[in-house]
Enzyme design. Structure first.
Site, mmCIF file in Angstrom:
data_model
loop_
_atom_site.group_PDB
_atom_site.id
_atom_site.type_symbol
_atom_site.label_atom_id
_atom_site.label_comp_id
_atom_site.label_asym_id
_atom_site.label_seq_id
_atom_site.Cartn_x
_atom_site.Cartn_y
_atom_site.Cartn_z
ATOM 1 N N HIS A 119 38.595 48.019 32.688
ATOM 2 C CA HIS A 119 37.925 47.084 33.601
ATOM 3 C C HIS A 119 37.978 47.721 34.980
ATOM 4 O O HIS A 119 38.964 48.385 35.325
ATOM 5 C CB HIS A 119 38.654 45.734 33.589
ATOM 6 C CG HIS A 119 38.104 44.701 34.532
ATOM 7 N ND1 HIS A 119 36.749 44.538 34.750
ATOM 8 C CD2 HIS A 119 38.719 43.775 35.306
ATOM 9 C CE1 HIS A 119 36.566 43.543 35.614
ATOM 10 N NE2 HIS A 119 37.745 43.080 35.974
ATOM 11 N N ASP B 128 31.160 41.255 35.311
ATOM 12 C CA ASP B 128 32.232 40.723 34.474
ATOM 13 C C ASP B 128 32.889 39.512 35.142
ATOM 14 O O ASP B 128 33.089 38.470 34.508
ATOM 15 C CB ASP B 128 33.272 41.805 34.208
ATOM 16 C CG ASP B 128 34.338 41.366 33.213
ATOM 17 O OD1 ASP B 128 34.034 41.312 32.014
ATOM 18 O OD2 ASP B 128 35.471 41.088 33.637
ATOM 19 N N GLU C 274 32.703 35.542 33.821
ATOM 20 C CA GLU C 274 33.925 34.766 33.568
ATOM 21 C C GLU C 274 33.945 33.475 34.384
ATOM 22 O O GLU C 274 34.294 32.412 33.876
ATOM 23 C CB GLU C 274 35.149 35.604 33.924
ATOM 24 C CG GLU C 274 35.405 36.783 33.002
ATOM 25 C CD GLU C 274 36.458 37.732 33.545
ATOM 26 O OE1 GLU C 274 36.870 38.635 32.800
ATOM 27 O OE2 GLU C 274 36.871 37.586 34.712
#
Length: 342
Positions: free
Chosen positions: A109, A192, A196
């Site tokens: 990530h 990302d 989320e």
């Protein structure tokens, strides 16, 4: 312009087999990457801190376990598989002092790199291989001969061979079996976090809770509210994953379809989209990252308070009771579980 998709034709694990790979941390992603790479014929060592509960597990899985400093010294490619907020500390204290020119750091990530929590020295290549699924799925899909799709990225200034290494790692964990897309640390991190916060976790949780509250406050039984606002959500999501939104609509009744297309936009309306844009701007500007780092450094007071409040929501009480009546649903008691530096 559509992103290029790399498959097994373009990505081979071969180039990694002469290298030593270190996986720092043996949690969700760490254990999956380590095991998949080992079974793909790579030499993998695991780096853990002294006293880690994961040492016994990693050794049982056949790995040589060493401390993080030694793993960094010995490895050609070092995957940092500890939680975002612990990466900088581990990097500064144990990885950075033992990095030598020509090594490659690998992330799953982009948070720590994109927001500058970690600043690798010149001569160190930095890549990302980010599976689009949790570690246990990365592992189970590999064992079935399948794979979870992944994103790869190469930080500017990295060696020319870095992309090949990223693709080889993706091949080693099985990702190229389903497809690998190239992106950037910036794009992966920001999309990302947005997904989320606004849709997958934050958006979906808030929508489910609001629907449950609306029905219960109108006098309907909480069990009915649970079934309609949470339990059946999996059916709809599974249909969307299998066939897209249009495919999901093909599979539901005409009444449900009409309610979907005529009422859905009244719930997720222009006001919601404006809020989403604000959330995205906070991510892009670094405001969210600074807030999260500050919260972590303060000992997570607001984080813990919000989690506790969520765990006490009436939908959780109703859900536990109803799930106990459905033996086909796997039961998992995850209350109090915390991501660990393992």
């Amino acid at each position: 312009m559509p992103a290029k998709v790399y498959t097994q034709k373009e990505a081979k694990v071969t180039s990694l087999r002469k290298k030593t790979l270190a996986v720092i941390g043996y949690g969700s992603q760490g254990h999956a990457h380590a095991l998949n790479l080992k079974e793909s014929g790579c030499k993998v060592i695991v780096g853990l801190y002294k006293g880690s509960k994961s040492i016994k597990v990693a050794k049982k899985h056949g790995f040589e376990v060493v401390d993080v400093a030694e793993a960094t010294r010995r490895a050609d490619v070092i995957m940092i598989g500890v939680p975002d907020m612990k990466q900088a500390e581990v990097y500064e204290n144990e990885i950075k002092p033992n990095l030598s020119k020509g090594k490659t750091l690998l992330f799953t990530h982009g948070f720590a790199i994109h927001f500058g929590l970690i600043k690798p020295p010149r001569g160190t290549s930095v890549i990302m291989v980010a599976p689009k699924g949790p570690g246990h799925i990365v592992r189970s899909q590999y064992k079935e001969g399948k794979g979870v799709p992944a994103l790869i990225a190469v930080l500017k200034g990295s060696a020319k061979a870095s992309k090949e290494i990223a693709l080889a790692w993706a091949a080693g964990i099985g990702a190229v079996r389903s497809g690998v897309l190239q992106t950037s640390f910036k794009e992966e991190t920001e999309t990302d976090l947005f997904g989320e916060q606004a849709v997958l976790c934050g958006g979906a949780s808030a929508l489910v809770q609001a629907g449950f509250e609306t029905l219960v406050e109108a006098g309907y039984a909480p069990e009915m509210a649970y079934f309609e606002c949470l339990h059946e959500l999996k059916l709809i999501v599974d249909l969307m994953i299998e066939s897209g939104i249009a495919g999901m609509r093909f599979s539901i009744s005409e009444t449900a379809k009409y309610g979907d297309v005529s009422r859905g936009p009244r719930v997720i309306n222009a006001n919601v989209k404006r809020s989403m844009k604000t959330i995205l701007k906070e991510i892009q500007s670094g405001k969210f990252a600074k807030e999260w780092v500050k919260e972590y450094q303060a000992g997570l007071p607001n984080y813990n308070k919000l989690l506790e409040e969520g765990a006490e929501h009436p939908i959780e009480v109703t859900g536990r009771h109803l799930r106990s009546l459905m033996p086909w649903i796997p039961k998992k008691n995850i209350k109090g579980a915390q991501a660990a530096y393992g």
